[in-house]
Design a protein around this motif. Structure first.
Motif, PDB file in Angstrom:
ATOM      1  N   VAL A  44      -8.459-130.887  48.353  1.00 43.68           N
ATOM      2  CA  VAL A  44      -8.337-130.715  49.796  1.00 43.68           C
ATOM      3  C   VAL A  44      -7.146-129.826  50.153  1.00 43.68           C
ATOM      4  O   VAL A  44      -7.231-128.981  51.034  1.00 43.68           O
ATOM      5  N   ALA A  45      -6.036-130.009  49.460  1.00 47.69           N
ATOM      6  CA  ALA A  45      -4.798-129.315  49.827  1.00 47.69           C
ATOM      7  C   ALA A  45      -4.180-128.648  48.613  1.00 47.69           C
ATOM      8  O   ALA A  45      -4.393-129.063  47.473  1.00 47.69           O
ATOM      9  N   ALA A  46      -3.416-127.594  48.866  1.00 48.67           N
ATOM     10  CA  ALA A  46      -2.613-126.955  47.826  1.00 48.67           C
ATOM     11  C   ALA A  46      -1.202-127.532  47.886  1.00 48.67           C
ATOM     12  O   ALA A  46      -0.829-128.228  48.836  1.00 48.67           O
ATOM     13  N   ARG A  47      -0.422-127.218  46.871  1.00 46.66           N
ATOM     14  CA  ARG A  47       0.963-127.688  46.796  1.00 46.66           C
ATOM     15  C   ARG A  47       1.903-126.488  46.903  1.00 46.66           C
ATOM     16  O   ARG A  47       1.563-125.384  46.514  1.00 46.66           O
ATOM     17  N   ARG A  48       3.085-126.734  47.415  1.00 46.62           N
ATOM     18  CA  ARG A  48       4.084-125.677  47.500  1.00 46.62           C
ATOM     19  C   ARG A  48       5.394-126.148  46.882  1.00 46.62           C
ATOM     20  O   ARG A  48       5.719-127.331  46.886  1.00 46.62           O
ATOM     21  N   ILE A  49       6.143-125.163  46.345  1.00 43.75           N
ATOM     22  CA  ILE A  49       7.438-125.475  45.773  1.00 43.75           C
ATOM     23  C   ILE A  49       8.292-124.209  45.774  1.00 43.75           C
ATOM     24  O   ILE A  49       7.764-123.097  45.651  1.00 43.75           O
ATOM     25  N   ALA A  50       9.581-124.366  45.952  1.00 46.77           N
ATOM     26  CA  ALA A  50      10.527-123.255  45.839  1.00 46.77           C
ATOM     27  C   ALA A  50      11.044-123.218  44.406  1.00 46.77           C
ATOM     28  O   ALA A  50      11.346-124.257  43.815  1.00 46.77           O
ATOM     29  N   LEU A  55      13.956-112.465  42.767  1.00 44.02           N
ATOM     30  CA  LEU A  55      14.295-112.197  44.156  1.00 44.02           C
ATOM     31  C   LEU A  55      14.682-113.504  44.834  1.00 44.02           C
ATOM     32  O   LEU A  55      14.416-114.594  44.303  1.00 44.02           O
ATOM     33  N   GLU A  56      15.282-113.399  46.000  1.00 37.88           N
ATOM     34  CA  GLU A  56      15.736-114.600  46.696  1.00 37.88           C
ATOM     35  C   GLU A  56      14.570-115.329  47.367  1.00 37.88           C
ATOM     36  O   GLU A  56      13.586-114.713  47.778  1.00 37.88           O
ATOM     37  N   ASP A  57      14.723-116.643  47.471  1.00 37.99           N
ATOM     38  CA  ASP A  57      13.810-117.494  48.246  1.00 37.99           C
ATOM     39  C   ASP A  57      12.360-117.315  47.815  1.00 37.99           C
ATOM     40  O   ASP A  57      11.482-116.962  48.612  1.00 37.99           O
ATOM     41  N   VAL A  58      12.093-117.563  46.545  1.00 36.44           N
ATOM     42  CA  VAL A  58      10.735-117.478  46.026  1.00 36.44           C
ATOM     43  C   VAL A  58      10.032-118.813  46.253  1.00 36.44           C
ATOM     44  O   VAL A  58      10.526-119.866  45.831  1.00 36.44           O
ATOM     45  N   MET A  74      11.320-115.705  52.184  1.00 33.24           N
ATOM     46  CA  MET A  74      10.830-116.532  53.283  1.00 33.24           C
ATOM     47  C   MET A  74      11.405-117.938  53.156  1.00 33.24           C
ATOM     48  O   MET A  74      11.617-118.427  52.053  1.00 33.24           O
ATOM     49  N   ASP A  75      11.619-118.574  54.296  1.00 33.48           N
ATOM     50  CA  ASP A  75      11.955-119.982  54.230  1.00 33.48           C
ATOM     51  C   ASP A  75      10.660-120.790  54.148  1.00 33.48           C
ATOM     52  O   ASP A  75       9.554-120.238  54.196  1.00 33.48           O
ATOM     53  N   GLU A  76      10.800-122.088  54.038  1.00 30.16           N
ATOM     54  CA  GLU A  76       9.633-122.952  53.835  1.00 30.16           C
ATOM     55  C   GLU A  76       8.631-122.847  54.986  1.00 30.16           C
ATOM     56  O   GLU A  76       7.418-122.775  54.766  1.00 30.16           O
ATOM     57  N   ARG A  77       9.135-122.787  56.213  1.00 32.09           N
ATOM     58  CA  ARG A  77       8.241-122.730  57.369  1.00 32.09           C
ATOM     59  C   ARG A  77       7.463-121.414  57.386  1.00 32.09           C
ATOM     60  O   ARG A  77       6.244-121.399  57.619  1.00 32.09           O
ATOM     61  N   ALA A  78       8.151-120.298  57.146  1.00 28.41           N
ATOM     62  CA  ALA A  78       7.477-119.006  57.161  1.00 28.41           C
ATOM     63  C   ALA A  78       6.462-118.899  56.025  1.00 28.41           C
ATOM     64  O   ALA A  78       5.375-118.344  56.202  1.00 28.41           O
ATOM     65  N   PHE A  79       6.816-119.447  54.865  1.00 22.62           N
ATOM     66  CA  PHE A  79       5.883-119.403  53.739  1.00 22.62           C
ATOM     67  C   PHE A  79       4.627-120.203  54.053  1.00 22.62           C
ATOM     68  O   PHE A  79       3.502-119.754  53.799  1.00 22.62           O
ATOM     69  N   THR A  80       4.811-121.386  54.615  1.00 23.86           N
ATOM     70  CA  THR A  80       3.658-122.220  54.959  1.00 23.86           C
ATOM     71  C   THR A  80       2.775-121.529  55.981  1.00 23.86           C
ATOM     72  O   THR A  80       1.544-121.555  55.884  1.00 23.86           O
ATOM     73  N   ALA A  81       3.386-120.870  56.967  1.00 23.24           N
ATOM     74  CA  ALA A  81       2.603-120.151  57.973  1.00 23.24           C
ATOM     75  C   ALA A  81       1.825-119.000  57.337  1.00 23.24           C
ATOM     76  O   ALA A  81       0.658-118.769  57.675  1.00 23.24           O
ATOM     77  N   ALA A  82       2.460-118.284  56.413  1.00 23.22           N
ATOM     78  CA  ALA A  82       1.779-117.166  55.733  1.00 23.22           C
ATOM     79  C   ALA A  82       0.609-117.675  54.906  1.00 23.22           C
ATOM     80  O   ALA A  82      -0.462-117.060  54.861  1.00 23.22           O
ATOM     81  N   VAL A 167      -0.128-112.849  44.314  1.00 18.57           N
ATOM     82  CA  VAL A 167       0.907-113.396  43.423  1.00 18.57           C
ATOM     83  C   VAL A 167       1.768-112.285  42.829  1.00 18.57           C
ATOM     84  O   VAL A 167       1.833-112.103  41.607  1.00 18.57           O
ATOM     85  N   PRO A 168       2.448-111.484  43.671  1.00 20.70           N
ATOM     86  CA  PRO A 168       3.373-110.496  43.121  1.00 20.70           C
ATOM     87  C   PRO A 168       4.442-111.183  42.283  1.00 20.70           C
ATOM     88  O   PRO A 168       4.676-112.381  42.426  1.00 20.70           O
ATOM     89  N   LEU A 169       5.047-110.430  41.407  1.00 20.66           N
ATOM     90  CA  LEU A 169       5.971-110.899  40.365  1.00 20.66           C
ATOM     91  C   LEU A 169       5.190-111.444  39.175  1.00 20.66           C
ATOM     92  O   LEU A 169       5.526-111.148  38.027  1.00 20.66           O
TER      93      LEU A 169
END
Length: 270
Positions: A44-50, A55-58, A74-82, A167-169
């Motif tokens: 149902v859902a994907a997972r996120r992690i820093a 580069l900074e803030d991966v 990106m910060d966590e909020r911007a990444f989630t929105a993207a 998935v750059p990098l």
């Protein structure tokens, strides 16, 4: 590398909740009358992690199929929105990165890291597969990528596909440069691309100087082989035995054969 073409977002059961901010999803699963299968949440859902990276803030998002999305700066909020704008799927926090992710980011070699690249067109998948073969510390022109992807005339389309690289990098689109010696565009900006290439010991000044002289391939008169300038074999050619060529056809006309490692020209047909 998983390139199944599932073009629609993954959907799950309707629990009667509004999950537009991903809140309450785990609680809703837990409230099912019957025990949910242990893999249901991942469907149902994907997972996120820093994670630490070059580069900074991966931040990365991953599913049960592998890493599906990566962004830097990106910060966590911007990444989630993207993520939600592109995939329209809930994203929940993770406590552990997928196996192999941090070594891949540290070394620039993805190795056996699983990637979830569902939703790509056949050509986009082919472009990313070709790009994934470029070794750390080497570059290839956009035209090379288009040819390796099976459509030599689709150079601009190959560039567009790289611009959408999820998935750059991990799939190193920063190693694809312009044939005129300029580094070209990059999803994280040209300065980040330059920084990544320099960290891999790519001599950008030398490449630009060769391009200004109209040299895009280097041949060795001792081996009779010609290469892309950043190929490991090209770097071993001593100045006394090094010859430059504008085109692969020029090198072949002079009696040189293409390097089997960097593949600067199409393989000869029988």
């Amino acid at each position: 590398m998983n390139t199944d073409h599932d073009t629609g977002p993954t959907t799950g059961p309707d629990f009667g909740h509004d999950f537009t901010d991903d809140a309450g999803l785990e609680e809703a699963l837990a409230a099912l009358a019957a025990d949910a299968p242990p893999t249901l949440l991942d469907r149902v859902a994907a997972r996120r992690i820093a994670v630490p990276g070059p580069l900074e803030d991966v931040h990365v998002a991953f599913t049960d199929q592998g890493v599906a999305f990566l962004r830097a700066g990106m910060d966590e909020r911007a990444f989630t929105a993207a993520w939600r704008e592109r995939f329209a799927r809930p994203l929940l926090p993770a406590t552990r990165a997928p196996a192999g992710l941090e070594p891949a980011l540290r070394t620039g070699r993805a190795g056996g890291l699983r990637l979830d690249l569902r939703g790509l067109s056949d050509f986009e998948a082919a472009v990313l597969r070709a790009t994934a073969t470029i070794p750390c510390g080497q570059t290839r022109p956009y035209a090379w990528v288009a040819r390796q992807a099976g459509n030599p005339k689709a150079v601009r389309a190959a560039g567009s596909a790289l611009g959408r690289n999820p998935v750059p990098l991990l799939i190193p689109c920063h190693r694809v440069t312009r044939s005129d010696g300029a580094i070209g565009q990059y999803v994280f900006g040209a300065p980040a691309k330059e920084r990544l290439l320099r960290a891999e010991n790519v001599d950008l000044e030398r490449l630009a100087a060769l391009a200004r002289r109209g040299v895009h391939y280097l041949g060795s008169d001792t081996t009779g082989v010609f290469c892309h300038p950043t190929c490991a074999d090209a770097r071993r050619i001593t100045p006394a035995h090094r010859h430059g060529f504008r085109t692969a056809a020029d090198a072949q006309a002079a009696g040189y054969r293409p390097c089997l490692h960097c593949r600067p020209a199409p393989a000869p047909t029988a």
